[in-house]
Design an enzyme around this catalytic site. Structure first.
Site, PDB file in Angstrom:
ATOM      1  N   HIS A   1     -23.020  15.209   1.839  1.00 31.17           N
ATOM      2  CA  HIS A   1     -23.224  15.664   0.840  1.00 31.17           C
ATOM      3  C   HIS A   1     -22.003  16.321   0.307  1.00 31.17           C
ATOM      4  CE1 HIS A   1     -24.421  16.914  -3.518  1.00 31.17           C
ATOM      5  NE2 HIS A   1     -24.175  18.654  -2.884  1.00 31.17           N
TER       6      HIS A   1
ATOM      7  N   ILE B   1      -2.878 -10.309  -6.271  1.00 28.00           N
ATOM      8  CA  ILE B   1      -0.718  -9.394  -6.222  1.00 28.00           C
ATOM      9  C   ILE B   1      -0.421  -8.610  -7.325  1.00 28.00           C
ATOM     10  CG2 ILE B   1       1.744 -10.118  -5.714  1.00 28.00           C
ATOM     11  CD1 ILE B   1       0.474 -11.777  -3.849  1.00 28.00           C
TER      12      ILE B   1
ATOM     13  N   GLY C   1       9.509 -21.253  16.521  1.00 24.76           N
ATOM     14  CA  GLY C   1       9.050 -21.949  17.601  1.00 24.76           C
ATOM     15  C   GLY C   1       8.827 -23.597  17.043  1.00 24.76           C
TER      16      GLY C   1
ATOM     17  N   LYS D   1       0.653  -1.225   0.123  1.00 26.78           N
ATOM     18  CA  LYS D   1      -0.043  -0.068   0.402  1.00 26.78           C
ATOM     19  C   LYS D   1       0.533   1.442  -0.310  1.00 26.78           C
ATOM     20  CE  LYS D   1      -2.524  -2.709  -0.751  1.00 26.78           C
ATOM     21  NZ  LYS D   1      -2.618  -4.198  -0.626  1.00 26.78           N
TER      22      LYS D   1
HETATM   23  P1  FAD Z   1       1.673 -14.243   8.889  1.00 28.46           P
HETATM   24  O1  FAD Z   1       1.727 -12.675   8.033  1.00 28.46           O
HETATM   25  O2  FAD Z   1       2.155 -14.777   7.446  1.00 28.46           O
HETATM   26  O3  FAD Z   1       2.446 -13.574   9.660  1.00 28.46           O
HETATM   27  C1  FAD Z   1       3.118 -15.236   9.810  1.00 28.46           C
HETATM   28  C2  FAD Z   1       4.169 -14.937  11.011  1.00 28.46           C
HETATM   29  O4  FAD Z   1       4.834 -15.802  11.936  1.00 28.46           O
HETATM   30  C3  FAD Z   1       5.260 -14.842  10.179  1.00 28.46           C
HETATM   31  O5  FAD Z   1       6.782 -13.466  10.417  1.00 28.46           O
HETATM   32  C4  FAD Z   1       6.130 -16.014  10.193  1.00 28.46           C
HETATM   33  O6  FAD Z   1       7.731 -15.720   9.905  1.00 28.46           O
HETATM   34  C5  FAD Z   1       6.299 -16.457  11.541  1.00 28.46           C
HETATM   35  N1  FAD Z   1       6.733 -17.701  11.618  1.00 28.46           N
HETATM   36  C6  FAD Z   1       6.031 -19.001  10.348  1.00 28.46           C
HETATM   37  N2  FAD Z   1       6.597 -19.673  10.986  1.00 28.46           N
HETATM   38  C7  FAD Z   1       6.994 -19.994  12.227  1.00 28.46           C
HETATM   39  C8  FAD Z   1       7.823 -20.842  13.399  1.00 28.46           C
HETATM   40  N3  FAD Z   1       7.611 -22.223  13.447  1.00 28.46           N
HETATM   41  N4  FAD Z   1       7.912 -19.998  14.776  1.00 28.46           N
HETATM   42  C9  FAD Z   1       8.280 -18.635  14.894  1.00 28.46           C
HETATM   43  N5  FAD Z   1       7.228 -17.700  13.588  1.00 28.46           N
HETATM   44  C10 FAD Z   1       6.769 -18.320  12.467  1.00 28.46           C
HETATM   45  N6  FAD Z   1      -4.113  -8.909   2.843  1.00 28.46           N
HETATM   46  C11 FAD Z   1      -4.833  -7.795   3.319  1.00 28.46           C
HETATM   47  O7  FAD Z   1      -5.801  -8.038   3.800  1.00 28.46           O
HETATM   48  N7  FAD Z   1      -5.126  -6.745   2.596  1.00 28.46           N
HETATM   49  C12 FAD Z   1      -4.484  -6.626   2.107  1.00 28.46           C
HETATM   50  O8  FAD Z   1      -4.307  -5.462   1.342  1.00 28.46           O
HETATM   51  C13 FAD Z   1      -3.022  -7.755   1.989  1.00 28.46           C
HETATM   52  N8  FAD Z   1      -2.440  -6.962   0.580  1.00 28.46           N
HETATM   53  C14 FAD Z   1      -1.214  -8.543   0.583  1.00 28.46           C
HETATM   54  C15 FAD Z   1      -0.235  -8.055  -0.515  1.00 28.46           C
HETATM   55  C16 FAD Z   1       0.484  -9.179  -0.548  1.00 28.46           C
HETATM   56  C17 FAD Z   1       2.056  -8.493  -1.827  1.00 28.46           C
HETATM   57  C18 FAD Z   1       1.021 -10.242   0.431  1.00 28.46           C
HETATM   58  C19 FAD Z   1       1.469 -11.200  -0.181  1.00 28.46           C
HETATM   59  C20 FAD Z   1      -0.004 -10.518   0.874  1.00 28.46           C
HETATM   60  C21 FAD Z   1      -1.670  -9.507   1.500  1.00 28.46           C
HETATM   61  N9  FAD Z   1      -2.353 -10.072   1.682  1.00 28.46           N
HETATM   62  C22 FAD Z   1      -2.970  -8.874   2.056  1.00 28.46           C
HETATM   63  C23 FAD Z   1      -2.510 -10.608   2.889  1.00 28.46           C
HETATM   64  C24 FAD Z   1      -2.100 -10.685   4.881  1.00 28.46           C
HETATM   65  O9  FAD Z   1      -0.489 -10.159   4.241  1.00 28.46           O
HETATM   66  C25 FAD Z   1      -1.945 -12.212   4.536  1.00 28.46           C
HETATM   67  O10 FAD Z   1      -3.409 -12.500   4.488  1.00 28.46           O
HETATM   68  C26 FAD Z   1      -1.943 -12.473   6.605  1.00 28.46           C
HETATM   69  O11 FAD Z   1      -0.471 -11.466   6.258  1.00 28.46           O
HETATM   70  C27 FAD Z   1      -1.902 -13.585   7.170  1.00 28.46           C
HETATM   71  O12 FAD Z   1      -1.763 -13.209   8.289  1.00 28.46           O
HETATM   72  P2  FAD Z   1      -1.058 -14.159   9.769  1.00 28.46           P
HETATM   73  O13 FAD Z   1      -0.828 -13.894  10.396  1.00 28.46           O
HETATM   74  O14 FAD Z   1      -2.213 -15.799   9.080  1.00 28.46           O
HETATM   75  O15 FAD Z   1       0.411 -14.995   8.670  1.00 28.46           O
HETATM   76  P1  NAI Z   2      -4.329 -15.410  -6.585  1.00 24.72           P
HETATM   77  O1  NAI Z   2      -4.830 -16.480  -5.495  1.00 24.72           O
HETATM   78  O2  NAI Z   2      -4.688 -13.145  -5.851  1.00 24.72           O
HETATM   79  O3  NAI Z   2      -4.228 -14.787  -8.002  1.00 24.72           O
HETATM   80  C1  NAI Z   2      -3.357 -16.526  -8.711  1.00 24.72           C
HETATM   81  C2  NAI Z   2      -4.135 -16.108 -10.069  1.00 24.72           C
HETATM   82  O4  NAI Z   2      -3.146 -16.748 -10.530  1.00 24.72           O
HETATM   83  C3  NAI Z   2      -5.059 -16.902 -10.531  1.00 24.72           C
HETATM   84  O5  NAI Z   2      -5.430 -15.557 -11.196  1.00 24.72           O
HETATM   85  C4  NAI Z   2      -5.447 -17.562 -10.888  1.00 24.72           C
HETATM   86  O6  NAI Z   2      -5.807 -17.575 -11.763  1.00 24.72           O
HETATM   87  C5  NAI Z   2      -3.989 -17.277 -11.926  1.00 24.72           C
HETATM   88  N1  NAI Z   2      -2.904 -18.983 -11.540  1.00 24.72           N
HETATM   89  C6  NAI Z   2      -2.969 -19.293 -10.842  1.00 24.72           C
HETATM   90  N2  NAI Z   2      -1.616 -20.403 -11.841  1.00 24.72           N
HETATM   91  C7  NAI Z   2      -1.445 -20.050 -12.827  1.00 24.72           C
HETATM   92  C8  NAI Z   2      -0.563 -20.595 -13.979  1.00 24.72           C
HETATM   93  N3  NAI Z   2       0.265 -21.573 -13.403  1.00 24.72           N
HETATM   94  N4  NAI Z   2      -0.230 -19.410 -14.440  1.00 24.72           N
HETATM   95  C9  NAI Z   2      -1.090 -18.059 -15.063  1.00 24.72           C
HETATM   96  N5  NAI Z   2      -1.621 -18.012 -14.191  1.00 24.72           N
HETATM   97  C10 NAI Z   2      -2.001 -19.180 -13.034  1.00 24.72           C
HETATM   98  O7  NAI Z   2      -3.411 -14.879  -5.808  1.00 24.72           O
HETATM   99  P2  NAI Z   2      -1.819 -13.974  -5.142  1.00 24.72           P
HETATM  100  O8  NAI Z   2      -1.993 -13.251  -6.616  1.00 24.72           O
HETATM  101  O9  NAI Z   2      -0.670 -14.799  -5.468  1.00 24.72           O
HETATM  102  O10 NAI Z   2      -2.126 -12.811  -3.410  1.00 24.72           O
HETATM  103  C11 NAI Z   2      -2.319 -14.556  -3.170  1.00 24.72           C
HETATM  104  C12 NAI Z   2      -3.189 -14.035  -1.753  1.00 24.72           C
HETATM  105  O11 NAI Z   2      -2.822 -13.049  -0.693  1.00 24.72           O
HETATM  106  C13 NAI Z   2      -4.515 -13.240  -2.309  1.00 24.72           C
HETATM  107  O12 NAI Z   2      -5.255 -14.396  -2.686  1.00 24.72           O
HETATM  108  C14 NAI Z   2      -4.983 -13.050  -1.201  1.00 24.72           C
HETATM  109  O13 NAI Z   2      -5.749 -14.039  -0.120  1.00 24.72           O
HETATM  110  C15 NAI Z   2      -3.786 -12.101  -0.664  1.00 24.72           C
HETATM  111  N6  NAI Z   2      -3.634 -10.763  -1.118  1.00 24.72           N
HETATM  112  C16 NAI Z   2      -4.845  -9.806  -0.593  1.00 24.72           C
HETATM  113  C17 NAI Z   2      -4.060  -8.175  -0.847  1.00 24.72           C
HETATM  114  C18 NAI Z   2      -5.367  -7.248  -0.947  1.00 24.72           C
HETATM  115  O14 NAI Z   2      -6.566  -7.838   0.159  1.00 24.72           O
HETATM  116  N7  NAI Z   2      -6.075  -6.585  -1.155  1.00 24.72           N
HETATM  117  C19 NAI Z   2      -3.503  -8.195  -1.962  1.00 24.72           C
HETATM  118  C20 NAI Z   2      -2.421  -8.979  -2.168  1.00 24.72           C
HETATM  119  C21 NAI Z   2      -2.635 -10.605  -1.578  1.00 24.72           C
END
Ligand code: FAD
Ligand code: NAI
Length: 472
Positions: free
Chosen positions: A451, A191, A122, A58
């Site tokens: 508004h 993504i 952990g 973001k």
């Molecule tokens: P995580 O955030 O993955 O946290 C897990 C933590 O556990 C990590 O710090 C890891 O190092 C730690 N860990 C793992 N195993 C161990 C272990 N054995 N011992 C100690 N520590 C450990 N979601 C949204 O809602 N809005 C968004 O805008 C959004 N944008 C995203 C953009 C990107 C590029 C990506 C990749 C994801 C995005 N997501 C977004 C998804 C969001 O990041 C995840 O759904 C969220 O982080 C999940 O939270 P979590 O606590 O389950 O796991």
């Molecule tokens: P995604 O599940 O959103 O999208 C993956 C896309 O890749 C799908 O459209 C799928 O059909 C396509 N795909 C899969 N295999 C393929 C292949 N071999 N060749 C071509 N296309 C293929 O997954 P993404 O974007 O990696 O994000 C992972 C997750 O992270 C999201 O599902 C979401 O849960 C979380 N996220 C949330 C955000 C938010 O809330 N704003 C921002 C970014 C990630």
């Protein structure tokens, strides 16, 4: 000597750190273990979300949107900027600073709430019901309740590992040191669209290759179509229905062989390739075998609808379990589990979890799509209102998109709200609240909205359900 706690949380992402804070608030002696390190090796709690997900993406989306506004739209306001330049290193450093503020904020919250933080990995070491043992470094923690919140990792294409130099996961995609001339992305999911937008806005020629024949299949079709029109206009090229073949790394670039929707062999040559094809649950190093913790066939920790695992007192939440991989879903589960441990009735309503894609226009929704209602045979009424007819959107200079309501044909209860347009991420909250309170479309239509505001488009879309918009 073992250290005793009431609750041990493994993972300090949005699921884990929020679960730990809530457990401590409820009076439990709580520990949270997280292994994420920053560049200096210091603890960087907050997980994927804070370090390589929600927060940094973001930050870059905001920087790149500001740049594009200045480059293309300031002139419309009579603001003439001479020559515009971009300092990518500074943009990335700002993003890192935003991340660090969040890491530090979590460490502060742990102190404030008396959560004991352990930096390291952990792993289950044994124990039994009532006294599970978790090892972190040289220490053994013993607790009646353990919450697994170990998150997820990016999925790589088979045989194409991430090197974070030319083949990038979300991690590398957030720290490309200079604007690549040509950028390829595989997967036009969340993504793919967000990161594709960042780099396109600041000058990359972006091509996204998507396997599915439909664009954003989980999104309401009408909304997805409107979004696709906007992305096409911006020059974000998305090719649907492709089959990705061999990927070769060459000098300074990557070539991707693929078959297009017509079955023709194609080649995409790019400087960098981001692979964004979904994420996989992470249990690396957790050692679930030590206690017999069951995983499903995808490697997710198997839980019931209350986040209980097969072991009494062991819970799992967030990306490492079933359900949408969203930070706010992980947080809600964290709070609910802490409350269940305290004997309360923690609850997560999966029907009202909002989704937001932070592109421009933003896409946000809650509840059912029109195609889902049709498939389920539910009789519904639809109402839409375009931002083009909203005064605030005109003043902003951003009139793309619409708000769409879907309501039950008999009871008028709101079944879904879908938005593509400016500030959809903020507007969707009203719909979430309305659905939580099981409001009807008429309830929203009768509420006074400020508004001029974008939220008037929400009110008008609710009026449209009854075919009585006032401004369109
Ligand atoms: P995580 O955030 O993955 O946290 C897990 C933590 O556990 C990590 O710090 C890891 O190092 C730690 N860990 C793992 N195993 C161990 C272990 N054995 N011992 C100690 N520590 C450990 N979601 C949204 O809602 N809005 C968004 O805008 C959004 N944008 C995203 C953009 C990107 C590029 C990506 C990749 C994801 C995005 N997501 C977004 C998804 C969001 O990041 C995840 O759904 C969220 O982080 C999940 O939270 P979590 O606590 O389950 O796991
Ligand atoms: P995604 O599940 O959103 O999208 C993956 C896309 O890749 C799908 O459209 C799928 O059909 C396509 N795909 C899969 N295999 C393929 C292949 N071999 N060749 C071509 N296309 C293929 O997954 P993404 O974007 O990696 O994000 C992972 C997750 O992270 C999201 O599902 C979401 O849960 C979380 N996220 C949330 C955000 C938010 O809330 N704003 C921002 C970014 C990630």
């Amino acid at each position: 000597m073992a250290k005793n706690f009431d609750v041990v949380v493994i993972g300090g992402g949005p699921g884990g750190y929020i679960a730990a804070i809530r457990a401590a608030q409820l009076g439990f002696n709580t520990a949270c273990i997280d292994e994420w390190k920053n560049k200096d090796g210091k603890p960087a709690p907050g997980g994927t979300c804070t370090n390589v997900g929600c927060i940094p993406s973001k930050a870059l989306l905001q920087s790149s949107e500001n740049y594009e506004e200045a480059a293309k739209h300031f002139g419309d306001h009579g603001i003439n900027v001479g020559s515009l330049s971009l300092d990518v290193a500074k943009m990335l450093a700002r993003k890192d600073q935003v991340v660090k503020q969040n890491n530090d904020g979590i460490l502060f919250l742990f102190k404030k709430n008396k959560v004991t933080f352990f930096h390291g990995r952990g792993s289950f070491a044994g124990g039994a019901q009532g006294a599970w043992e978790v090892k972190v470094g040289d220490e053994t923690l013993v607790a009646k309740n353990v919450i697994v919140a170990t998150g997820s990792n990016p999925r790589a294409l088979q045989g194409v590992p991430f090197d974070e130099e030319s083949i990038l996961s979300n991690d590398g995609a957030l720290r490309i040191p200079s604007v690549p001339k040509k950028l390829g992305l595989i997967g036009s999911g969340v993504i793919g669209l967000e990161m594709g937008s960042v780099w396109r806005r600041i000058g990359s020629e972006v091509t996204v290759l998507e396997a599915l024949p439909t664009f954003l299949g989980a999104v309401d079709e009408q909304i997805a179509k409107e979004a696709k029109k906007a992305f096409d206009k911006q020059g974000l090229k998305v090719e649907l229905g492709v089959k990705v073949g061999e990927i070769k790394k060459g000098k300074g670039g990557v070539s991707v062989a693929y078959t297009n929707a017509k079955g023709e062999a194609q080649k995409l040559e790019v400087d960098k390739l981001i692979v964004s094809i979904g994420r996989v649950p992470n249990t690396i190093g957790l050692n679930p075998e030590a206690v017999g913790l069951k995983l499903d066939e995808r490697g997710a920790v198997l839980v019931d609808d209350q986040c209980r695992t097969n072991l009494a007192g062991v819970w799992a939440i967030g990306d490492v379990v079933r359900g949408p991989m969203l930070a706010h879903k992980a947080e809600e589960e964290g709070v609910a589990v802490a409350e269940r441990i305290a004997g309360q009735h923690g609850h997560v309503n999966f029907n009202t979890i909002p989704w937001v894609i932070y592109t421009s226009p933003e896409i946000a929704w809650v509840g059912q799509t029109e195609q889902q209602l049709k498939a389920a045979g539910v009789k519904y009424k639809a109402g839409t209102f375009p931002f083009m007819a909203n005064g605030r959107a005109r003043a902003l200079g951003d009139t793309t998109g619409m708000v769409k309501f879907l309501a039950d044909a008999t009871t008028d209860e709101i079944l879904g709200v879908h938005i593509v347009g400016p500030m959809a991420s903020e507007l969707i909250s009203e719909a979430v609240v309305a659905m939580e309170f099981r409001a009807s479309a008429e309830d929203i239509a009768r509420i006074c909205h400020a508004h001029p505001s974008l939220s008037e488009a929400t009110k008008e879309a609710a009026l449209a359900v009854d075919k009585r918009t006032l401004n369109f």
